[in-house]
Design an enzyme around this catalytic site. Structure first.
Site, PDB file in Angstrom:
ATOM      1  N   ASP A 112      79.505 -63.671 -36.762  1.00 55.14           N
ATOM      2  CA  ASP A 112      79.149 -64.758 -35.850  1.00 55.14           C
ATOM      3  C   ASP A 112      77.718 -64.662 -35.327  1.00 55.14           C
ATOM      4  O   ASP A 112      77.432 -65.065 -34.204  1.00 55.14           O
ATOM      5  CB  ASP A 112      80.113 -64.822 -34.640  1.00 55.14           C
ATOM      6  CG  ASP A 112      81.559 -64.840 -35.075  1.00 55.14           C
ATOM      7  OD1 ASP A 112      81.853 -65.567 -36.027  1.00 55.14           O
ATOM      8  OD2 ASP A 112      82.379 -64.129 -34.472  1.00 55.14           O
ATOM      9  N   GLY A 172      75.246 -66.243 -36.590  1.00 57.72           N
ATOM     10  CA  GLY A 172      74.515 -67.472 -36.928  1.00 57.72           C
ATOM     11  C   GLY A 172      74.024 -67.457 -38.365  1.00 57.72           C
ATOM     12  O   GLY A 172      73.076 -68.164 -38.705  1.00 57.72           O
ATOM     13  N   LYS A 173      74.693 -66.668 -39.191  1.00 59.31           N
ATOM     14  CA  LYS A 173      74.284 -66.581 -40.611  1.00 59.31           C
ATOM     15  C   LYS A 173      74.390 -67.920 -41.323  1.00 59.31           C
ATOM     16  O   LYS A 173      73.601 -68.221 -42.198  1.00 59.31           O
ATOM     17  CB  LYS A 173      75.191 -65.608 -41.387  1.00 59.31           C
ATOM     18  CG  LYS A 173      75.013 -64.173 -41.056  1.00 59.31           C
ATOM     19  CD  LYS A 173      75.991 -63.347 -41.850  1.00 59.31           C
ATOM     20  CE  LYS A 173      77.444 -63.725 -41.681  1.00 59.31           C
ATOM     21  NZ  LYS A 173      77.993 -63.576 -40.354  1.00 59.31           N
ATOM     22  N   GLY A 174      75.401 -68.721 -40.948  1.00 57.14           N
ATOM     23  CA  GLY A 174      75.611 -70.009 -41.612  1.00 57.14           C
ATOM     24  C   GLY A 174      74.381 -70.878 -41.472  1.00 57.14           C
ATOM     25  O   GLY A 174      73.873 -71.434 -42.442  1.00 57.14           O
ATOM     26  N   GLY A 218      83.697 -68.233 -40.756  1.00 52.78           N
ATOM     27  CA  GLY A 218      83.557 -69.605 -40.261  1.00 52.78           C
ATOM     28  C   GLY A 218      82.102 -69.842 -39.939  1.00 52.78           C
ATOM     29  O   GLY A 218      81.508 -69.089 -39.182  1.00 52.78           O
ATOM     30  N   HIS A 219      81.520 -70.820 -40.569  1.00 46.43           N
ATOM     31  CA  HIS A 219      80.123 -71.147 -40.303  1.00 46.43           C
ATOM     32  C   HIS A 219      80.046 -72.552 -39.735  1.00 46.43           C
ATOM     33  O   HIS A 219      80.570 -73.479 -40.343  1.00 46.43           O
ATOM     34  CB  HIS A 219      79.315 -71.142 -41.616  1.00 46.43           C
ATOM     35  CG  HIS A 219      79.087 -69.775 -42.167  1.00 46.43           C
ATOM     36  ND1 HIS A 219      78.729 -69.560 -43.475  1.00 46.43           N
ATOM     37  CD2 HIS A 219      79.148 -68.573 -41.587  1.00 46.43           C
ATOM     38  CE1 HIS A 219      78.589 -68.261 -43.665  1.00 46.43           C
ATOM     39  NE2 HIS A 219      78.833 -67.641 -42.539  1.00 46.43           N
ATOM     40  N   GLN A 221      81.011 -62.328 -42.324  1.00 46.96           N
ATOM     41  CA  GLN A 221      81.259 -61.287 -41.317  1.00 46.96           C
ATOM     42  C   GLN A 221      79.979 -60.495 -41.011  1.00 46.96           C
ATOM     43  O   GLN A 221      78.906 -61.026 -41.200  1.00 46.96           O
ATOM     44  CB  GLN A 221      82.389 -60.344 -41.756  1.00 46.96           C
ATOM     45  CG  GLN A 221      83.769 -60.984 -41.789  1.00 46.96           C
ATOM     46  CD  GLN A 221      84.103 -61.639 -43.109  1.00 46.96           C
ATOM     47  OE1 GLN A 221      83.831 -61.092 -44.152  1.00 46.96           O
ATOM     48  NE2 GLN A 221      84.695 -62.807 -43.052  1.00 46.96           N
TER      49      GLN A 221
HETATM   50  P1  IMP Z   1      90.482 -60.279 -41.037  1.00 50.26           P
HETATM   51  O1  IMP Z   1      89.184 -60.328 -41.750  1.00 50.26           O
HETATM   52  O2  IMP Z   1      91.107 -61.637 -40.838  1.00 50.26           O
HETATM   53  O3  IMP Z   1      91.431 -59.293 -41.638  1.00 50.26           O
HETATM   54  O4  IMP Z   1      90.205 -59.755 -39.533  1.00 50.26           O
HETATM   55  C1  IMP Z   1      89.768 -58.438 -39.267  1.00 50.26           C
HETATM   56  C2  IMP Z   1      88.767 -58.405 -38.126  1.00 50.26           C
HETATM   57  O5  IMP Z   1      87.557 -59.015 -38.532  1.00 50.26           O
HETATM   58  C3  IMP Z   1      89.218 -59.153 -36.879  1.00 50.26           C
HETATM   59  O6  IMP Z   1      88.712 -58.478 -35.733  1.00 50.26           O
HETATM   60  C4  IMP Z   1      88.541 -60.510 -37.025  1.00 50.26           C
HETATM   61  O7  IMP Z   1      88.340 -61.143 -35.770  1.00 50.26           O
HETATM   62  C5  IMP Z   1      87.224 -60.074 -37.641  1.00 50.26           C
HETATM   63  N1  IMP Z   1      86.590 -61.133 -38.442  1.00 50.26           N
HETATM   64  C6  IMP Z   1      86.922 -61.525 -39.690  1.00 50.26           C
HETATM   65  N2  IMP Z   1      86.098 -62.490 -40.122  1.00 50.26           N
HETATM   66  C7  IMP Z   1      85.215 -62.701 -39.134  1.00 50.26           C
HETATM   67  C8  IMP Z   1      84.072 -63.564 -39.003  1.00 50.26           C
HETATM   68  O8  IMP Z   1      83.698 -64.328 -39.906  1.00 50.26           O
HETATM   69  N3  IMP Z   1      83.403 -63.484 -37.825  1.00 50.26           N
HETATM   70  C9  IMP Z   1      83.761 -62.616 -36.828  1.00 50.26           C
HETATM   71  N4  IMP Z   1      84.793 -61.795 -36.918  1.00 50.26           N
HETATM   72  C10 IMP Z   1      85.525 -61.838 -38.058  1.00 50.26           C
END
Ligand code: IMP
Length: 432
Positions: free
Chosen positions: A18, A20-22, A45-46, A227
């Site tokens: 999160d 702001g890579k998107g 999510g972007h 991520q």
């Molecule tokens: P998972 O990737 O759904 O298995 O989640 C594992 C951990 O990574 C959790 O703490 C999620 O909130 C975090 N996480 C997964 N994808 C993102 C992302 O795109 N942004 C921020 N946190 C993420």
């Protein structure tokens, strides 16, 4: 380390996602010929804002808005075909109809049972509940590594796909039964996946060949990380991490290209820190200032809508990301959100058991016990959302960026001062 052979740039998140890579990849995609996503799935999510219009991407690379850009979803991803079709339909309804998309035939298919397993494990876990996005990411990677996975190449071979699905359901349904959960019906899953396959099969191909050819041609190739490094399965804050590696070093394997494919790595850092889900967060704080940051920075998850936890900028953490991911440049995002805060803090190192340390300890208990050592910096009051260069920034905002550069040891080559992609200022050139 810069690699001059190719004209490529990898963009990675350096905190807990999160950052702001998107927006940054979308901005850079205007200069790119190809954008490649290489890990994760629709846990990402972007939010992207183009000329005031908002778009939300989860699986699809950020170059999708530009018809001349080739968008690649590489083998390192786990892709839910139902979610992908939905995302494409939403984009198409917003007028994005002319695009180029390529899905790796070696990428793994995230199946409906992975989503149910993800939720079930989260429910059953005790103190190590991770707070996943419940999109099935972990269970899909488990199947990949236990060699039970179904790949996009298998989707194109109907008989094989049916057999793989039957085999998988045999095992998964036993697990669901044991935990009193509803079982999956073969025909139902098969029909759903096949109808999604019809929409996307024209995109399935060997993307390793396509990316390699683009690199060899000297095309500008942008690798879009999802991520952040602190969520890396190997170098993150385990076990509160995701199931893939969002580092630049994972790209060659996750895309099927040579080791020297990355010319530069741009680490995207937020001007403060945020985290969603569970796990220690040394610089976290909750008061009037964090509430203001959450509100102005719109710090709510794009995928789950959860309010994000807020902390001061942690240079120690970004130094760790710089090392394990080989950052050559930094992009500081959401700098405008800090306007109007009198006193700012940056964590330069930690105190652990009475000793100052400048690394991230692997032990969970040690990580939980870290006390940040801060330096204080004066804030600025001016609205900076319209500045056009580093020189136009208020004196204290300049000092803040230079401090980030000094403490992380990586040059700040870009900063961003608002959600629109035009609110991105280059200090140094990123593509050749
Ligand atoms: P998972 O990737 O759904 O298995 O989640 C594992 C951990 O990574 C959790 O703490 C999620 O909130 C975090 N996480 C997964 N994808 C993102 C992302 O795109 N942004 C921020 N946190 C993420």
């Amino acid at each position: 380390m810069n690699n001059e052979k190719y004209n490529s740039l990898s963009v990675v998140g350096t905190q807990w996602g999160d950052e702001g890579k998107g927006k940054i990849t979308n901005y850079l995609s205007l200069k790119a010929d190809m954008v490649v996503r290489h890990q994760g799935g629709n846990n990402a999510g972007h939010s992207i804002s183009i000329d005031g219009k908002k778009y939300s991407l989860h699986l699809i690379p950020s170059g999708i808005f530009n018809p001349s850009v080739k968008n690649v979803m590489a083998n390192g991803m786990v892709i839910d075909p139902l979610a992908l079709v939905k995302e494409l339909e939403i984009l198409e309804s917003q007028g994005i109809k002319d695009y180029q998309l390529f899905i790796s035939d070696r990428a793994h298919v995230l199946m409906p049972y992975h989503i149910r397993l993800d939720g079930m494990y989260e429910e059953l876990k005790g103190f190590r509940k991770i707070g996943t996005t419940k999109k099935g990411i972990g269970p899909a990677y488990v199947d990949k590594f236990s060699r039970d996975g179904i790949r996009f190449a298998d989707l194109l071979d109907d008989e094989l796909f049916q057999n793989l699905l039957k085999d998988n359901l045999l095992i998964k349904n036993k697990i669901f039964e044991a935990f009193g959960k509803e079982k999956f019906c073969f025909e139902e899953v098969y029909e759903k996946i096949i109808s999604a396959r019809e929409k996307i099969k024209k995109f399935i191909t060997d993307t390793s060949l396509i990316v390699h050819e683009a690199l060899e041609n000297g095309d500008k190739v942008l690798f879009e990380g999802a991520q952040g490094v602190l969520l890396c399965i190997d170098h993150g804050t385990y076990p509160f991490v995701t199931s893939s590696s969002p580092t630049s070093s994972s790209i060659p394997v996750n895309v099927g290209i040579p080791l020297n494919s990355i010319s530069k790595t741009l680490g995207v850092v937020k001007s403060y820190s945020t985290r969603v889900g569970k796990g220690a967060f040394p610089t976290e704080f909750e008061n009037k200032i964090s509430k203001k940051i959450r509100e102005i920075g719109n710090e709510f998850g794009t995928t789950t809508g959860r309010p994000r936890r807020i902390g001061w900028f942690d240079a120690n953490l970004v130094r760790h990301a710089a090392r394990v991911s080989g950052l050559t440049d930094i992009s500081v995002t959401l700098l405008d959100v800090l306007s109007g805060i009198d006193k700012l803090k940056i964590c330069k190192s930690y105190l652990l058991n009475g000793k100052e340390i400048k690394y991230l300890p692997a032990g969970e208990t040690d990580f939980n016990n870290l006390k940040p050592i801060y330096i204080n910096l004066p804030g600025w009051k001016e609205d900076i959302t319209n500045v056009k260069s580093f020189d136009e920034l208020p004196k204290n905002a300049k000092k803040y960026l230079l401090k980030i550069e000094e403490l992380t040891g990586v040059k700040v080559s870009q900063f961003s001062i608002g959600p629109d992609r035009n609110q991105t200022i280059d200090i140094n050139q990123l593509f050749k």
